[in-house]
Each structure stands twice: as C-alpha cells, then as structure tokens.
Design a protein around this motif. Structure first.
Motif, PDB file in Angstrom:
ATOM      1  N   GLU A  99       0.814  -1.214   0.000  1.00  0.00           N
ATOM      2  CA  GLU A  99       0.000   0.000   0.000  1.00  0.00           C
ATOM      3  C   GLU A  99       0.854   1.274   0.000  1.00  0.00           C
ATOM      4  O   GLU A  99       0.534   2.243  -0.693  1.00  0.00           O
ATOM      5  CB  GLU A  99      -0.913   0.004   1.224  1.00  0.00           C
ATOM      6  CG  GLU A  99      -1.735   1.280   1.376  1.00  0.00           C
ATOM      7  CD  GLU A  99      -2.522   1.317   2.674  1.00  0.00           C
ATOM      8  OE1 GLU A  99      -2.986   2.414   3.045  1.00  0.00           O
ATOM      9  OE2 GLU A  99      -2.654   0.256   3.324  1.00  0.00           O
ATOM     10  N   LEU A 100       1.951   1.266   0.758  1.00  0.00           N
ATOM     11  CA  LEU A 100       2.707   2.488   0.978  1.00  0.00           C
ATOM     12  C   LEU A 100       3.910   2.667   0.063  1.00  0.00           C
ATOM     13  O   LEU A 100       4.178   3.778  -0.412  1.00  0.00           O
ATOM     14  CB  LEU A 100       3.185   2.552   2.431  1.00  0.00           C
ATOM     15  CG  LEU A 100       2.133   2.547   3.529  1.00  0.00           C
ATOM     16  CD1 LEU A 100       2.806   2.650   4.889  1.00  0.00           C
ATOM     17  CD2 LEU A 100       1.141   3.683   3.342  1.00  0.00           C
ATOM     18  N   LEU A 101       4.645   1.603  -0.177  1.00  0.00           N
ATOM     19  CA  LEU A 101       5.963   1.755  -0.788  1.00  0.00           C
ATOM     20  C   LEU A 101       5.944   2.221  -2.245  1.00  0.00           C
ATOM     21  O   LEU A 101       6.788   3.058  -2.615  1.00  0.00           O
ATOM     22  CB  LEU A 101       6.753   0.455  -0.643  1.00  0.00           C
ATOM     23  CG  LEU A 101       7.001   0.026   0.812  1.00  0.00           C
ATOM     24  CD1 LEU A 101       7.925  -1.173   0.871  1.00  0.00           C
ATOM     25  CD2 LEU A 101       7.566   1.175   1.631  1.00  0.00           C
ATOM     26  N   PRO A 102       5.034   1.738  -3.094  1.00  0.00           N
ATOM     27  CA  PRO A 102       5.017   2.294  -4.454  1.00  0.00           C
ATOM     28  C   PRO A 102       4.756   3.798  -4.463  1.00  0.00           C
ATOM     29  O   PRO A 102       5.357   4.530  -5.256  1.00  0.00           O
ATOM     30  CB  PRO A 102       3.877   1.518  -5.132  1.00  0.00           C
ATOM     31  CG  PRO A 102       3.807   0.226  -4.376  1.00  0.00           C
ATOM     32  CD  PRO A 102       4.096   0.598  -2.965  1.00  0.00           C
ATOM     33  N   ARG A 103       3.894   4.273  -3.586  1.00  0.00           N
ATOM     34  CA  ARG A 103       3.611   5.705  -3.501  1.00  0.00           C
ATOM     35  C   ARG A 103       4.822   6.468  -2.972  1.00  0.00           C
ATOM     36  O   ARG A 103       5.105   7.588  -3.414  1.00  0.00           O
ATOM     37  CB  ARG A 103       2.397   5.945  -2.604  1.00  0.00           C
ATOM     38  CG  ARG A 103       1.102   5.341  -3.145  1.00  0.00           C
ATOM     39  CD  ARG A 103      -0.013   5.506  -2.130  1.00  0.00           C
ATOM     40  NE  ARG A 103      -0.240   6.910  -1.819  1.00  0.00           N
ATOM     41  CZ  ARG A 103      -0.811   7.331  -0.693  1.00  0.00           C
ATOM     42  NH1 ARG A 103      -1.156   6.453   0.251  1.00  0.00           N
ATOM     43  NH2 ARG A 103      -0.986   8.624  -0.482  1.00  0.00           N
ATOM     44  N   ALA A 104       5.537   5.873  -2.027  1.00  0.00           N
ATOM     45  CA  ALA A 104       6.744   6.522  -1.515  1.00  0.00           C
ATOM     46  C   ALA A 104       7.806   6.618  -2.598  1.00  0.00           C
ATOM     47  O   ALA A 104       8.497   7.640  -2.716  1.00  0.00           O
ATOM     48  CB  ALA A 104       7.277   5.749  -0.314  1.00  0.00           C
ATOM     49  N   ALA A 105       7.955   5.576  -3.404  1.00  0.00           N
ATOM     50  CA  ALA A 105       8.953   5.586  -4.481  1.00  0.00           C
ATOM     51  C   ALA A 105       8.621   6.632  -5.538  1.00  0.00           C
ATOM     52  O   ALA A 105       9.523   7.213  -6.149  1.00  0.00           O
ATOM     53  CB  ALA A 105       9.048   4.197  -5.111  1.00  0.00           C
ATOM     54  N   ARG A 106       7.334   6.882  -5.748  1.00  0.00           N
ATOM     55  CA  ARG A 106       6.915   7.887  -6.740  1.00  0.00           C
ATOM     56  C   ARG A 106       6.905   9.300  -6.166  1.00  0.00           C
ATOM     57  O   ARG A 106       6.596  10.261  -6.889  1.00  0.00           O
ATOM     58  CB  ARG A 106       5.525   7.542  -7.275  1.00  0.00           C
ATOM     59  CG  ARG A 106       5.464   6.252  -8.078  1.00  0.00           C
ATOM     60  CD  ARG A 106       4.142   6.141  -8.830  1.00  0.00           C
ATOM     61  NE  ARG A 106       2.996   6.109  -7.925  1.00  0.00           N
ATOM     62  CZ  ARG A 106       2.428   4.995  -7.456  1.00  0.00           C
ATOM     63  NH1 ARG A 106       2.926   3.803  -7.796  1.00  0.00           N
ATOM     64  NH2 ARG A 106       1.372   5.049  -6.659  1.00  0.00           N
ATOM     65  N   GLY A 107       7.202   9.437  -4.898  1.00  0.00           N
ATOM     66  CA  GLY A 107       7.213  10.756  -4.280  1.00  0.00           C
ATOM     67  C   GLY A 107       5.854  11.260  -3.872  1.00  0.00           C
ATOM     68  O   GLY A 107       5.713  12.413  -3.445  1.00  0.00           O
ATOM     69  N   GLU A 108       4.829  10.421  -3.989  1.00  0.00           N
ATOM     70  CA  GLU A 108       3.472  10.829  -3.637  1.00  0.00           C
ATOM     71  C   GLU A 108       3.248  10.808  -2.125  1.00  0.00           C
ATOM     72  O   GLU A 108       2.313  11.446  -1.632  1.00  0.00           O
ATOM     73  CB  GLU A 108       2.458   9.891  -4.316  1.00  0.00           C
ATOM     74  CG  GLU A 108       2.541   9.888  -5.822  1.00  0.00           C
ATOM     75  CD  GLU A 108       1.743   8.762  -6.451  1.00  0.00           C
ATOM     76  OE1 GLU A 108       1.753   8.658  -7.691  1.00  0.00           O
ATOM     77  OE2 GLU A 108       1.118   7.978  -5.702  1.00  0.00           O
ATOM     78  N   LEU A 109       4.079  10.086  -1.425  1.00  0.00           N
ATOM     79  CA  LEU A 109       3.950   9.928   0.017  1.00  0.00           C
ATOM     80  C   LEU A 109       5.241  10.404   0.669  1.00  0.00           C
ATOM     81  O   LEU A 109       6.321   9.897   0.372  1.00  0.00           O
ATOM     82  CB  LEU A 109       3.702   8.445   0.357  1.00  0.00           C
ATOM     83  CG  LEU A 109       3.108   8.113   1.714  1.00  0.00           C
ATOM     84  CD1 LEU A 109       1.672   8.618   1.809  1.00  0.00           C
ATOM     85  CD2 LEU A 109       3.139   6.607   1.938  1.00  0.00           C
ATOM     86  N   VAL A 110       5.134  11.389   1.548  1.00  0.00           N
ATOM     87  CA  VAL A 110       6.298  11.904   2.274  1.00  0.00           C
ATOM     88  C   VAL A 110       6.312  11.274   3.663  1.00  0.00           C
ATOM     89  O   VAL A 110       5.353  11.410   4.431  1.00  0.00           O
ATOM     90  CB  VAL A 110       6.256  13.436   2.389  1.00  0.00           C
ATOM     91  CG1 VAL A 110       7.442  13.942   3.208  1.00  0.00           C
ATOM     92  CG2 VAL A 110       6.261  14.077   1.012  1.00  0.00           C
ATOM     93  N   LEU A 111       7.381  10.589   3.975  1.00  0.00           N
ATOM     94  CA  LEU A 111       7.525   9.913   5.263  1.00  0.00           C
ATOM     95  C   LEU A 111       8.596  10.616   6.090  1.00  0.00           C
ATOM     96  O   LEU A 111       9.567  11.120   5.553  1.00  0.00           O
ATOM     97  CB  LEU A 111       7.923   8.448   5.061  1.00  0.00           C
ATOM     98  CG  LEU A 111       7.053   7.622   4.108  1.00  0.00           C
ATOM     99  CD1 LEU A 111       7.674   6.249   3.883  1.00  0.00           C
ATOM    100  CD2 LEU A 111       5.636   7.494   4.636  1.00  0.00           C
ATOM    101  N   THR A 112       8.403  10.620   7.388  1.00  0.00           N
ATOM    102  CA  THR A 112       9.436  11.132   8.276  1.00  0.00           C
ATOM    103  C   THR A 112       9.486  10.262   9.517  1.00  0.00           C
ATOM    104  O   THR A 112       8.651   9.362   9.683  1.00  0.00           O
ATOM    105  CB  THR A 112       9.196  12.614   8.642  1.00  0.00           C
ATOM    106  OG1 THR A 112      10.353  13.121   9.314  1.00  0.00           O
ATOM    107  CG2 THR A 112       7.985  12.785   9.549  1.00  0.00           C
ATOM    108  N   ALA A 113      10.458  10.513  10.378  1.00  0.00           N
ATOM    109  CA  ALA A 113      10.670   9.641  11.535  1.00  0.00           C
ATOM    110  C   ALA A 113      10.922  10.472  12.784  1.00  0.00           C
ATOM    111  O   ALA A 113      11.593  11.512  12.736  1.00  0.00           O
ATOM    112  CB  ALA A 113      11.859   8.710  11.287  1.00  0.00           C
ATOM    113  N   ALA A 114      10.382   9.999  13.893  1.00  0.00           N
ATOM    114  CA  ALA A 114      10.637  10.600  15.199  1.00  0.00           C
ATOM    115  C   ALA A 114      11.780   9.816  15.839  1.00  0.00           C
ATOM    116  O   ALA A 114      11.585   8.678  16.259  1.00  0.00           O
ATOM    117  CB  ALA A 114       9.383  10.542  16.068  1.00  0.00           C
TER     118      ALA A 114
END
Length: 382
Positions: A111-126
């Motif tokens: 669900e998440l990783l293809p969108r992250a690879a395309r730049g559609e999903l911005v992830l960050t970490a605490a």
C-alpha cells in the motif's frame, strides 16, 4: 580487498549529481536573518526530480517500483545531497520505507511503498524522543486494544521532539514501547485525532515539530512489532546522518581550498602559507577518517556481516568521527575565510549552521565513546 563501489551504486551517484546540480544552497532566506523557519515546506521541485530520477525508491525492491539497491547506495546519494544543503526528507523517507519493507506486513508495504517511491507519500521519523538523550521508543507508550495476543489496534501516548518536517509529512514513524518493554514502531498520520504538532526550528533554520500523542489510535497493521524494527530504523538514520556530515565537510573543505587559493596577502595566495596548509591538511585527515568509518558502518548494515563487535560498535565509531570531524572542518573553514565566512551573502555560514545541527543530532563524541567502551567490555576482543 576491493573498496570500490558497484556500477549500480556509482550510477546512483551520477544521477544524484545531475539532480542536485540545479540546487542552490542559498535558495531560501538565511537562517541568520530569519527569526523562524527559513521555509514552510520542503523543496517540492527537488522532491519531484528525485522521484522522477528513481532516487526515492533506490533501496526498495523492484516489486514496489524501486531499484533494489542496498543502504550504501542511499548513503552515497545523501553524501551528494549535503553538498548543496538539499531541503528534503530524503534520509527520513527512505529509511522509513526500507524499514516498512523489511519488517512490516506485506499488505502495508504494498500500500505504501510504491507511492513513496513515486514521491506521492512523504515519510518522516521521530528519532529524538522527548529530550534527544534517551532512546526514542521510551518517550511513547503503546497499549493494545482487545486481545493482548492479537490486538485489534493500539493506543499511543507520549511526546517526540524535533521531528523533521512533521507538518508536511503524510506519515510519521513513531518508536514506542509496550507494557512489556518491547520496542515497536507505529506509522501515524499527523492529522489523526489526538496528534498535536508544535512548531520547532532547527539550528539550520529547517522546520521541525514537537509531536504530542494523546490517546492516538492506530490500527494493528499500522504498528510494526517485529523485533529489531525500531533499532534498524535508528541505525539507518544515524549512519545516514554521518553520510550527510561527510558530504557537507567535503563541500566546505573544497570551498576553503578555492578561497584560500585566490585570497592573497603580501603578494601570495594564503594557501601557500604553512599555517594555512597545515590546518587544511588536518581537516583533510578528518574527512578521510569520517569516510572510512562511515563506509565500515554502512557495510555492516548492508551485508549483516559479522565482526568482533555488533554493528552498533562500527556505528558508534562513525558517529565519533562525524560529530567531531564536521565541527572541526567548519570551524577551520570559518577561520581561514576570515570575516568573509560570516558574510550572509556567502553560503559558508549556512553550511556552518547545518554542520552544527548535524553535530547536535549525532550527539557528543564522548557519549559515543562511552557506548563503544560498554560494547568492548561486553564483547572482549581476542
């Protein structure tokens, strides 16, 4: 022994250099002249170019739209990004994505990783916990809902400080601990009920946030409880920060060499003066030590190779050199530039601010030396 990088890793570096060639370190207001954050959002144009160049999915499997490379490739790209002070959460987004692929459920990854690879999903970490001095997972508690053996969801309470770009991220990876003391990793939408964001600003002028969690509910699939997930994410973030320190230091030393080669006193370039040359040589030695300890730690992470100490030992050594080395490099650069180094129309002061933020993020070398000593005591060398 062969210390060269693979053709694929070198190709990633060339692609990164092409993307970053159009980035100006002084494209936003100076942190020295701005009371708050230098910008409200990440560099979206650059983020889009990284995605279109397939650099956001560099370390993800091909089934998720990635290139299937190892963490070393990511650290090589991060090294290049630091040379232009790239204002994107490249490290955080890629590290979280790698952790999801390695430890998360397959459905969540799909669900998440293809969108992250395309730049559609911005992830960050605490990664800083409440104070930055204790493990991040200790700052947040995770309580199961329903059956303890198979919970239907989890409830999070606690505070994480200095989370990069939390205000514009789609998901925040939040380390937490259960009642049994297990470290887990929750993926939290910052817009979810119970999440409160308070603006913070880094030394470099970048936008951070204090993330307060008050009874925040996440679904069972949104929480990764596989052993080692939180530690893996922490190690990726730490080693990646060392890569940023190396790239920044290399750029600053190059700027110093260029300046001292042109600046003349008594009719000669100041670079020809022995005192200047000796200081520059010392900083070059710092860079080489930062480089070799970084790639040792990266190699241990990427291959899982054994050694006399756990990978945490190699990471501690890399942190020692990166934290102290980047500080010494920018201080010497400021000294050799004279008053010109403090001129806000010249980019060196920005690199100094970023270097200080990296140093603060890594923590004092003395703390890493103590951690290394503990590891040596626990694993006596033959």
């Amino acid at each position: 022994m062969d210390f060269t990088f693979t053709e694929e890793q070198q190709a990633a570096v060339e692609a990164a250099r092409a993307v970053f060639s159009g980035v100006a370190p002084d494209s936003v207001p100076s942190p020295a002249l701005t009371p708050g954050a230098v910008a409200e959002d990440i560099d979206r144009r650059l983020w889009g170019e990284l995605a279109s160049s397939d650099l956001l999915g560099l370390t993800l499997s091909e089934e998720y739209g990635g290139a299937g490379l190892d963490p070393v490739a990511l650290f090589l790209v991060l090294r290049e990004s630091a040379k232009v002070l790239a204002r994107v959460p490249l490290l955080e987004s890629c590290a979280v994505a790698m952790t999801v692929e390695r430890y998360g459920e397959s459905g969540l990854a799909a669900e998440l990783l293809p969108r992250a690879a395309r730049g559609e999903l911005v992830l960050t970490a605490a990664a800083n916990g409440r104070t930055g001095h204790d493990p991040a997972e200790l700052a947040v508690t995770a309580r199961p809902e329903g059956s303890t053996a198979a919970p239907s969801g989890w409830v999070l309470d606690g505070v994480q400080s200095a989370v990069p770009w939390a205000q514009v991220a789609d998901l925040i990876a939040v380390p937490a601990h259960t009642g049994e003391g297990r470290a887990v990793l929750a993926l939290v939408d910052p817009a979810r009920q119970g999440v409160t964001l308070a603006d913070q600003v880094s030394t470099s002028g970048e936008r951070l946030a204090e993330v307060r969690l008050d009874g925040v509910r996440v679904e069972a699939r949104e929480l990764i409880d596989a052993p080692g997930a939180s530690e893996w994410l922490r190690d990726l973030l730490t080693t990646g920060t060392c890569a940023l320190a190396l790239g920044l230091g290399e750029r600053v030393l190059a700027m110093t060499a260029e300046y001292t080669g042109k600046r003349e006193q008594f009719g000669f370039p100041v670079a020809t003066f022995q005192a200047v040359a000796v200081q520059a040589a010392d900083r070059y030695i710092d860079l080489r030590a930062m480089e070799v300890t970084l790639w040792q730690a990266a190699w241990r992470l990427s291959t899982g190779a054994g050694g006399p100490l756990p990978p945490a030992g190699d990471i501690a050594v890399a942190k020692i050199w990166a934290s102290d080395g980047v500080r010494r490099i920018v201080q010497t650069a400021q000294h050799l530039h004279g008053g010109f180094g403090a001129d806000t129309d010249y980019p060196l002061h920005r690199f100094h601010a970023w270097a200080k933020q990296i140093e603060l993020s890594l923590g004092p070398a003395a703390a890493h030396e103590e951690a290394l000593g503990d590891l040596l005591a626990a694993h006596p060398l033959a």
